[in-house]
Design a protein around this motif. Structure first.
Motif, short mmCIF file in Angstrom:
data_model
loop_
_atom_site.label_atom_id
_atom_site.label_comp_id
_atom_site.label_asym_id
_atom_site.label_seq_id
_atom_site.Cartn_x
_atom_site.Cartn_y
_atom_site.Cartn_z
N ALA A 1 -13.03 -4.88 -3.31
CA ALA A 1 -13.44 -6.12 -3.50
C ALA A 1 -13.95 -6.92 -1.95
O ALA A 1 -14.72 -7.51 -2.27
N GLN A 2 -13.75 -6.36 -1.05
CA GLN A 2 -14.00 -6.68 0.40
C GLN A 2 -15.57 -6.37 0.41
O GLN A 2 -16.48 -7.04 0.77
N ALA A 3 -15.84 -4.98 -0.11
CA ALA A 3 -17.40 -4.26 0.01
C ALA A 3 -18.24 -5.48 -1.01
O ALA A 3 -19.32 -5.76 -0.49
N ALA A 4 -17.58 -5.96 -2.34
CA ALA A 4 -18.44 -6.66 -2.79
C ALA A 4 -18.57 -8.22 -2.28
O ALA A 4 -19.98 -8.79 -2.38
N GLU A 5 -17.90 -8.55 -1.50
CA GLU A 5 -18.20 -9.64 -0.77
C GLU A 5 -19.26 -9.60 0.48
O GLU A 5 -20.14 -10.30 0.56
N ASP A 6 -19.00 -8.46 1.14
CA ASP A 6 -19.81 -8.08 2.29
C ASP A 6 -21.39 -7.80 1.71
O ASP A 6 -22.18 -8.13 2.13
N LEU A 7 -21.51 -7.52 0.33
CA LEU A 7 -22.83 -7.26 -0.09
C LEU A 7 -23.30 -8.58 -0.74
O LEU A 7 -24.28 -8.77 -1.15
N ASN A 8 -22.66 -9.60 -0.73
CA ASN A 8 -23.04 -11.15 -1.27
C ASN A 8 -23.35 -10.76 -2.65
O ASN A 8 -24.31 -11.10 -3.14
N LEU B 1 -7.97 -0.54 -11.70
CA LEU B 1 -8.28 -1.92 -12.52
C LEU B 1 -7.46 -2.83 -12.26
O LEU B 1 -7.48 -4.13 -12.11
N ASN B 2 -6.07 -2.61 -12.08
CA ASN B 2 -5.00 -3.58 -11.95
C ASN B 2 -4.99 -4.03 -10.57
O ASN B 2 -4.86 -5.31 -10.32
N ARG B 3 -5.33 -3.09 -9.43
CA ARG B 3 -5.45 -3.70 -7.95
C ARG B 3 -6.78 -4.45 -7.75
O ARG B 3 -6.63 -5.54 -7.06
N VAL B 4 -7.75 -3.94 -8.51
CA VAL B 4 -9.23 -4.81 -7.99
C VAL B 4 -9.00 -6.17 -8.82
O VAL B 4 -9.72 -7.06 -8.29
N SER B 5 -8.45 -6.08 -10.12
CA SER B 5 -8.35 -7.33 -10.40
C SER B 5 -7.47 -8.50 -9.73
O SER B 5 -7.94 -9.66 -9.64
#
Length: 363
Positions: free
Chosen positions: A296-303, A326-330
């Motif tokens: 989730a943090q990597a997705a934010e870092d990548l904008n 999938l439970n945790r990333v959701s």
């Protein structure tokens, strides 16, 4: 008894040797190929390494114990009790003008972008291991075959691990592949397997391959390692940015969390879609595979404006419950700036439809 054991050993050694000479194992490139080249990726003593210090294992377990444990270990709910649901998209029937993604389970996906077809790390075999009858696919997860794949403009391979580079699959697709793009050294396997050298394009980290007007494919760093048998880090690992008019897509390979995500996000400004690994993690190897919260943090870092979590729901390669990723990333994605995309295996993802929603099919 000693004579029997000794005789058995002498029989097993040549059998093992002959087994590992099969073409699916492949031979790693000679280190001389890279020794005198000016590389952006770290390379020393015949091996590639990561941008930051990255131990493969962080606990007291050695490499062989860890390997045996994930090959033969038993973990509660690590394998689904019933067949997984799916929605098999007919790829041959797709309109090429559609910008779509189809996740095929684990780290295999099909993309159409601006009229071009991309296939990433296809694995359609029943297992993800050189040891027969191990790492078998979950029931219901392996719904595509090579016959289901139309002609592919670009085959992208992120690295040479068995669950990303599958000999029966890629050789079965040989007649359908126009161009192959890989990090350094990985193209060597395709040459050995009889692919035309002229269609194979290798690149170092931060290199750009521009096969035609309006398409550039960037090979970018990840935090991982490589190797198909005992030889380790003789080929490079990586991720890709596919840049076209109107679409910036990040195709992540296997990676632990690291500063490279933020650097890539700053370099490209944003990504309309980021496909990121989320699965097969463990505290003992947390530097080479992300925890879901790090995904989730990597997705934010990548904008990223949308994120599709992969590397789950097809093989058991770690000790967590199969649906834990999938439970945790959701949960970790709640309140974030990106849309979380959680299609079933085979379900069509419409890249240009921000209103599209998906069920929590793994529950």
């Amino acid at each position: 008894m000693f004579i029997v054991l000794l005789t058995t050993l002498f029989m097993l050694i040549p059998a093992a040797y002959l087994y590992t000479r099969q073409p699916q194992f492949g031979q790693v490139p000679d280190e001389a190929e890279f020794r005198n080249r000016k590389l952006t990726s770290p390379f020393a003593d015949g091996e590639f390494s990561n941008q930051v210090y990255t131990p493969t294992l962080t606990g007291e377990q050695n490499r062989f114990v860890a390997l045996a444990q994930f090959l033969f270990g038993k973990d509660e709910n690590a394998i689904p009790a019933i067949a997984l649901p799916s929605k098999k998209t007919d790829l041959h029937a797709l309109d090429k003008a559609q910008n779509v993604v189809v996740w095929m389970g684990h780290s295999s996906y099909f993309l159409q972008v601006n009229g071009k077809r991309f296939l990433v790390d296809p694995v359609f075999s029943d297992n993800a291991s050189p040891v027969p009858a191990t790492n078998r696919t979950f029931k219901g997860s392996n719904i595509y075959t090579t016959g289901d794949i139309p002609e592919i403009d670009y085959l992208l391979i992120t690295h040479d691990h068995w669950d990303h580079l599958d000999y029966p699959t890629v050789t079965g697709l040989k007649s359908k592949i126009r161009q192959i793009i890989t990090p350094l050294g990985v193209g060597n396997y395709f040459e050995q397997w009889g692919f035309n050298k002229a269609i194979i394009h290798e690149g170092d980290w931060n290199s750009v391959i521009q096969p035609e007007k309006d398409i550039s494919i960037h090979i970018l760093p990840t935090r991982h390692f490589s190797g198909r048998l005992l030889a380790k880090n003789k080929t490079l690992w990586g991720s890709f940015a596919i840049i076209t008019p109107g679409h910036n897509i990040y195709v992540g390979g296997d990676s632990g969390y690291g500063p490279h995500f933020k650097a890539i996000g700053e370099r490209f400004g944003h990504f309309d879609l980021a496909i990121l690994e989320c699965g097969q993690y463990n505290e003992n190897w947390r530097f080479i595979h992300m925890m879901p919260e790090e995904t989730a943090q990597a997705a934010e870092d990548l904008n990223a404006r949308a994120m599709l979590p992969s590397h789950n729901s097809k093989f058991k390669l770690a000790h967590h419950p199969w649906n834990d990723p999938l439970n945790r990333v959701s949960k970790a994605s709640q309140g974030k700036s990106y849309r979380l995309l959680t299609p079933m295996i085979g379900e069509l993802v419409e890249q240009d439809n921000p209103a599209q929603r998906f069920s929590q099919w793994w529950q």
